[in-house]
Design a protein around this motif. Structure first.
Motif, PDB file in Angstrom:
ATOM      1  N   ASP A  93       8.510  56.690  52.174  1.00 28.96           N
ATOM      2  CA  ASP A  93       9.188  56.869  53.458  1.00 28.96           C
ATOM      3  C   ASP A  93       9.007  58.266  54.033  1.00 28.96           C
ATOM      4  O   ASP A  93       9.167  58.475  55.231  1.00 28.96           O
ATOM      5  N   ALA A  94       8.679  59.232  53.166  1.00 32.47           N
ATOM      6  CA  ALA A  94       8.600  60.613  53.630  1.00 32.47           C
ATOM      7  C   ALA A  94       7.170  61.055  53.914  1.00 32.47           C
ATOM      8  O   ALA A  94       6.945  62.036  54.630  1.00 32.47           O
ATOM      9  N   GLY A  95       6.173  60.353  53.351  1.00 28.67           N
ATOM     10  CA  GLY A  95       4.799  60.813  53.510  1.00 28.67           C
ATOM     11  C   GLY A  95       4.560  62.120  52.761  1.00 28.67           C
ATOM     12  O   GLY A  95       3.986  63.065  53.293  1.00 28.67           O
ATOM     13  N   GLU A  96       5.021  62.183  51.506  1.00 26.55           N
ATOM     14  CA  GLU A  96       4.847  63.399  50.713  1.00 26.55           C
ATOM     15  C   GLU A  96       4.327  63.044  49.317  1.00 26.55           C
ATOM     16  O   GLU A  96       4.527  61.929  48.844  1.00 26.55           O
ATOM     17  N   ILE A  97       3.654  64.024  48.686  1.00 26.95           N
ATOM     18  CA  ILE A  97       3.291  63.907  47.276  1.00 26.95           C
ATOM     19  C   ILE A  97       4.072  64.991  46.536  1.00 26.95           C
ATOM     20  O   ILE A  97       4.104  66.142  46.977  1.00 26.95           O
ATOM     21  N   TRP A  98       4.699  64.604  45.428  1.00 23.81           N
ATOM     22  CA  TRP A  98       5.436  65.574  44.631  1.00 23.81           C
ATOM     23  C   TRP A  98       4.831  65.633  43.232  1.00 23.81           C
ATOM     24  O   TRP A  98       4.395  64.609  42.700  1.00 23.81           O
ATOM     25  N   ILE A  99       4.835  66.851  42.670  1.00 24.16           N
ATOM     26  CA  ILE A  99       4.427  66.999  41.279  1.00 24.16           C
ATOM     27  C   ILE A  99       5.584  67.645  40.529  1.00 24.16           C
ATOM     28  O   ILE A  99       5.996  68.763  40.851  1.00 24.16           O
ATOM     29  N   ALA A 100       6.115  66.895  39.576  1.00 28.74           N
ATOM     30  CA  ALA A 100       7.264  67.393  38.830  1.00 28.74           C
ATOM     31  C   ALA A 100       6.792  67.892  37.469  1.00 28.74           C
ATOM     32  O   ALA A 100       6.195  67.138  36.703  1.00 28.74           O
ATOM     33  N   ASP A 101       7.067  69.156  37.204  1.00 29.17           N
ATOM     34  CA  ASP A 101       6.699  69.782  35.933  1.00 29.17           C
ATOM     35  C   ASP A 101       7.886  69.646  34.985  1.00 29.17           C
ATOM     36  O   ASP A 101       8.965  70.179  35.244  1.00 29.17           O
ATOM     37  N   LEU A 102       7.683  68.906  33.887  1.00 29.88           N
ATOM     38  CA  LEU A 102       8.788  68.693  32.961  1.00 29.88           C
ATOM     39  C   LEU A 102       8.549  69.375  31.628  1.00 29.88           C
ATOM     40  O   LEU A 102       8.984  68.891  30.587  1.00 29.88           O
ATOM     41  N   SER A 103       7.846  70.530  31.680  1.00 33.36           N
ATOM     42  CA  SER A 103       7.655  71.225  30.415  1.00 33.36           C
ATOM     43  C   SER A 103       9.013  71.665  29.853  1.00 33.36           C
ATOM     44  O   SER A 103       9.158  71.817  28.648  1.00 33.36           O
ATOM     45  N   GLN A 104       9.994  71.848  30.755  1.00 36.96           N
ATOM     46  CA  GLN A 104      11.371  71.962  30.275  1.00 36.96           C
ATOM     47  C   GLN A 104      12.123  70.765  30.833  1.00 36.96           C
ATOM     48  O   GLN A 104      12.574  70.793  31.982  1.00 36.96           O
ATOM     49  N   PRO A 105      12.252  69.726  30.018  1.00 37.83           N
ATOM     50  CA  PRO A 105      12.699  68.424  30.532  1.00 37.83           C
ATOM     51  C   PRO A 105      14.001  68.452  31.328  1.00 37.83           C
ATOM     52  O   PRO A 105      14.165  67.699  32.269  1.00 37.83           O
ATOM     53  N   ARG A 106      14.927  69.314  30.945  1.00 39.10           N
ATOM     54  CA  ARG A 106      16.199  69.306  31.666  1.00 39.10           C
ATOM     55  C   ARG A 106      16.163  70.176  32.911  1.00 39.10           C
ATOM     56  O   ARG A 106      17.123  70.232  33.681  1.00 39.10           O
ATOM     57  N   GLU A 107      15.062  70.918  33.071  1.00 38.92           N
ATOM     58  CA  GLU A 107      14.946  71.750  34.275  1.00 38.92           C
ATOM     59  C   GLU A 107      13.611  71.504  34.954  1.00 38.92           C
ATOM     60  O   GLU A 107      12.699  72.348  34.896  1.00 38.92           O
ATOM     61  N   PRO A 108      13.473  70.351  35.579  1.00 36.98           N
ATOM     62  CA  PRO A 108      12.200  70.041  36.221  1.00 36.98           C
ATOM     63  C   PRO A 108      11.905  70.981  37.384  1.00 36.98           C
ATOM     64  O   PRO A 108      12.829  71.408  38.093  1.00 36.98           O
ATOM     65  N   LYS A 109      10.623  71.342  37.515  1.00 39.22           N
ATOM     66  CA  LYS A 109      10.206  72.154  38.667  1.00 39.22           C
ATOM     67  C   LYS A 109       9.309  71.278  39.534  1.00 39.22           C
ATOM     68  O   LYS A 109       8.312  70.747  39.063  1.00 39.22           O
ATOM     69  N   VAL A 110       9.686  71.146  40.810  1.00 36.50           N
ATOM     70  CA  VAL A 110       8.962  70.222  41.676  1.00 36.50           C
ATOM     71  C   VAL A 110       8.134  70.964  42.720  1.00 36.50           C
ATOM     72  O   VAL A 110       8.638  71.860  43.395  1.00 36.50           O
ATOM     73  N   THR A 111       6.842  70.627  42.810  1.00 38.07           N
ATOM     74  CA  THR A 111       5.981  71.142  43.875  1.00 38.07           C
ATOM     75  C   THR A 111       5.792  70.022  44.883  1.00 38.07           C
ATOM     76  O   THR A 111       5.437  68.905  44.505  1.00 38.07           O
ATOM     77  N   LYS A 112       6.034  70.326  46.165  1.00 41.12           N
ATOM     78  CA  LYS A 112       5.965  69.270  47.191  1.00 41.12           C
ATOM     79  C   LYS A 112       4.807  69.510  48.145  1.00 41.12           C
ATOM     80  O   LYS A 112       4.593  70.614  48.617  1.00 41.12           O
ATOM     81  N   PHE A 113       4.068  68.448  48.400  1.00 37.60           N
ATOM     82  CA  PHE A 113       3.009  68.487  49.417  1.00 37.60           C
ATOM     83  C   PHE A 113       3.495  67.643  50.586  1.00 37.60           C
ATOM     84  O   PHE A 113       3.698  66.440  50.432  1.00 37.60           O
ATOM     85  N   ARG A 114       3.700  68.288  51.729  1.00 36.72           N
ATOM     86  CA  ARG A 114       4.291  67.561  52.861  1.00 36.72           C
ATOM     87  C   ARG A 114       3.214  67.080  53.822  1.00 36.72           C
ATOM     88  O   ARG A 114       2.075  67.542  53.799  1.00 36.72           O
ATOM     89  N   ASN A 115       3.586  66.128  54.674  1.00 31.44           N
ATOM     90  CA  ASN A 115       2.676  65.591  55.704  1.00 31.44           C
ATOM     91  C   ASN A 115       1.318  65.188  55.139  1.00 31.44           C
ATOM     92  O   ASN A 115       0.288  65.525  55.694  1.00 31.44           O
ATOM     93  N   ILE A 116       1.356  64.460  54.054  1.00 34.33           N
ATOM     94  CA  ILE A 116       0.079  64.063  53.445  1.00 34.33           C
ATOM     95  C   ILE A 116      -0.495  62.827  54.114  1.00 34.33           C
ATOM     96  O   ILE A 116      -1.632  62.431  53.846  1.00 34.33           O
ATOM     97  N   GLY A 117       0.278  62.180  54.977  1.00 38.32           N
ATOM     98  CA  GLY A 117      -0.179  60.961  55.645  1.00 38.32           C
ATOM     99  C   GLY A 117       0.955  59.960  55.724  1.00 38.32           C
ATOM    100  O   GLY A 117       1.996  60.136  55.090  1.00 38.32           O
ATOM    101  N   ASN A 118       0.694  58.899  56.464  1.00 34.32           N
ATOM    102  CA  ASN A 118       1.722  57.938  56.799  1.00 34.32           C
ATOM    103  C   ASN A 118       1.825  56.812  55.759  1.00 34.32           C
ATOM    104  O   ASN A 118       0.852  56.125  55.484  1.00 34.32           O
ATOM    105  N   GLN A 119       3.001  56.640  55.198  1.00 30.79           N
ATOM    106  CA  GLN A 119       3.314  55.540  54.265  1.00 30.79           C
ATOM    107  C   GLN A 119       2.376  55.437  53.063  1.00 30.79           C
ATOM    108  O   GLN A 119       1.641  54.456  52.909  1.00 30.79           O
ATOM    109  N   PRO A 120       2.389  56.435  52.186  1.00 33.00           N
ATOM    110  CA  PRO A 120       1.650  56.271  50.928  1.00 33.00           C
ATOM    111  C   PRO A 120       2.261  55.092  50.156  1.00 33.00           C
ATOM    112  O   PRO A 120       3.472  55.011  50.019  1.00 33.00           O
ATOM    113  N   TYR A 121       1.382  54.149  49.693  1.00 33.18           N
ATOM    114  CA  TYR A 121       1.921  52.928  49.085  1.00 33.18           C
ATOM    115  C   TYR A 121       1.683  52.873  47.591  1.00 33.18           C
ATOM    116  O   TYR A 121       2.295  52.070  46.886  1.00 33.18           O
ATOM    117  N   ASP A 122       0.771  53.685  47.072  1.00 37.63           N
ATOM    118  CA  ASP A 122       0.563  53.732  45.626  1.00 37.63           C
ATOM    119  C   ASP A 122      -0.317  54.949  45.338  1.00 37.63           C
ATOM    120  O   ASP A 122      -0.859  55.563  46.265  1.00 37.63           O
TER     121      ASP A 122
END
Lengths: 392, 113
Positions: free
Chosen positions: A170-199
């Motif tokens: 719904d947002a048209g974004e790609i996120w990469i969540a770094d879980l090297s510290q599982p309880r403190e995830p660090k998220v990198t967001k790529f915005r406006n990557i395109g309309n309705q990514p489906y998979d």
């Protein structure tokens, strides 16, 4: 009463089944979506070893494996996450973790299981051993009207560094969540990557993450070795100048096909497989096929790419020869073909035909039909070889 | 592709635009079974086998009751451009779409096997 009987029967069965010592490298599961069960299968013997029941709503369910190949994590539509012991053929643990879930992945170190959820939109990360919740990452974004919303999450893939990459429909974004510290995830967001990514999918080497777009032509690509370069659009105009055909089922990218330096991807609204060079990410060809491709999967050696289709063309499967770059075989495994899975080295492929209540096994060299297994409304087929692959 | 002929579409539009015709007879029992299966399985790939939603929204009485049946029927037959909801008019007629919408609003039947 009935459930008591099933429990008793299961206990008896597992009691008989337990003493044989064996590995799991040639085992797998087939989702039986109507009955909420999985069939445990042996791809060497081409047989069903037994069933595990009580997994809830398994429409659209998918599965990934613990790194030792003993446990399948099955994600159900009802938000259930079930850890199935495929050796003892019993449920080791089951939780309801969301309202509506479509899949997940296991981290590089094997210690985490991440689930991608539609409702509530986001990703949850669990301890692979105990299924204890370690991190909850809502897919929050600001919609056009400035209102905070939660997006459906699609295309979750495990990527090197104990990270998970995924896309927000719904947002048209790609996120990469770094879980090297599982309880403190660090998220990198790529915005406006395109309309309705489906998979989405990650290349077999773990370097490129690609999200398919439904709302526009093209796909979004992130080079995970150079994330600072951001996301870029590839195949941006593949549908240009032609009318789109209706899409009666969303294609799946995971499972996916990279062979001989080329990636084979489903077009949206076109009865074509798109061929892309994986060094330049430029289109190098298109292969016409019978219908809207759903799964486009390379045989493990990359010499063939197998394609199945959306309603109403889902009675057939086509095989592309990657040297010739064209369809060389059309098979009719049965009514409503939903999924295909290769044996670990690709000499056979297992295909589920939902409406014929069977799984058909083919020889991929001769295309001979080797076996048919009776399975109630089979959908996904998942072999333990997935445990060793990046992206799953 | 001959599967979605323009002329059939145009004809469909015309009959949709005509003043609400008396709803035609229900489909035959056999056709009903087919439609139930189609909704559960093929619509279910986006709306969920239990119709509680997936990529597409839930199709449950609670969520549909307030919406005009007429426009839901349009959605089923013609799809919603710009969203993944595809048009189903090549696989069902207006009366069948109408029947599906009525069943959805009442609580959709289970598949009988």
């Amino acid at each position: 009463m009935k459930s008591l009987l099933t429990v008793l029967a299961a206990l008896l069965l597992s009691a008989c089944a337990s003493p044989v010592l064996r590995g799991t490298g040639d085992l797998g599961i087939v989702i039986e979506r109507a009955t909420g069960s999985v069939a445990v299968v042996d791809s060497s013997a081409k047989s069903i070893l037994g069933r595990v029941e009580g997994l809830g709503d398994l429409s659209h369910a998918s599965a990934v494996y613990s790194r030792d190949g003993r446990y399948a994590y099955v994600f159900g539509r009802d938000g259930g996450l079930t850890k199935v012991d495929i050796l003892e053929r019993r449920i080791a643990k089951r939780i309801i973790q969301a309202g509506n879930s479509i899949g997940g992945a296991v981290s590089q170190d094997g210690r985490l299981v991440a689930a991608q959820n539609y409702q509530p939109g986001g990703v949850k990360v669990f301890d692979a051993e105990t299924l204890e919740l370690l991190a909850d990452i809502p897919a929050a974004f600001e919609a056009g009207n400035g209102v905070r919303q939660f997006s459906k999450v699609v295309g979750l893939a495990d990527v090197p560094g104990n990270k998970f990459a995924y896309a927000l429909f719904d947002a048209g974004e790609i996120w990469i969540a770094d879980l090297s510290q599982p309880r403190e995830p660090k998220v990198t967001k790529f915005r406006n990557i395109g309309n309705q990514p489906y998979d989405g999918l990650v290349t077999p080497n773990g370097r490129h993450y690609i999200a398919g777009l439904f709302g526009e032509d093209g796909l979004a690509l992130v080079d995970l070795w150079k994330p600072e370069q951001g996301a870029k659009k590839i195949l941006a105009n593949y549908g240009k100048g032609t009318e789109k055909l209706p899409v009666f089922k969303m294609p799946h990218l995971r499972g996916w096909a990279v062979a001989g330096g080329r990636a084979y991807l489903p077009a949206i609204g076109k009865h074509e497989v798109l061929v892309v060079d994986t060094t330049t990410w430029q289109e190098v060809g298109r292969i016409p096929v019978k219908g809207q491709p759903v799964f486009v999967m390379a045989r493990p050696d990359g010499r063939q790419v197998w394609v199945n289709f959306a309603f109403p063309d889902y009675g057939q499967v086509q095989v592309i020869d990657t040297l010739e770059q064209k369809v060389v075989q059309t098979l009719a495994p049965g009514k409503a073909v939903l999924h295909m899975e290769f044996t670990p080295r690709g000499e056979h492929v297992w295909i589920s035909a939902r409406d014929d209540n069977r799984v058909v096994v083919y020889d991929t060299a001769s295309f001979a039909r080797l076996a048919e297994l009776p399975v109630q409304n089979p959908s996904g087929i998942f072999f333990t070889s997935r445990a060793a692959r990046i992206g799953f | 592709m001959a599967r979605f002929p323009d002329r059939a579409l145009a004809a469909l539009f015309l009959c949709l635009l005509a003043p609400a015709a008396a709803s035609a007879a229900d489909p035959s029992p056999e056709r009903m079974r087919e439609l139930v299966r189609m909704v559960r399985q093929d619509c279910g790939s986006c709306h969920g086998l239990t119709l509680k939603g997936g990529l597409g929204p839930p199709l449950l009485p609670e969520t549909l009751r307030e919406k005009p049946a007429e426009s839901l029927r349009y959605t089923v037959l013609l799809g919603r451009p710009g969203t993944p909801m595809p048009p189903w008019n090549a696989f069902m007629n207006e009366a069948e779409a109408d029947w599906i919408v009525r069943q959805l609003i009442q609580g959709f039947p289970e598949e009988t096997r």
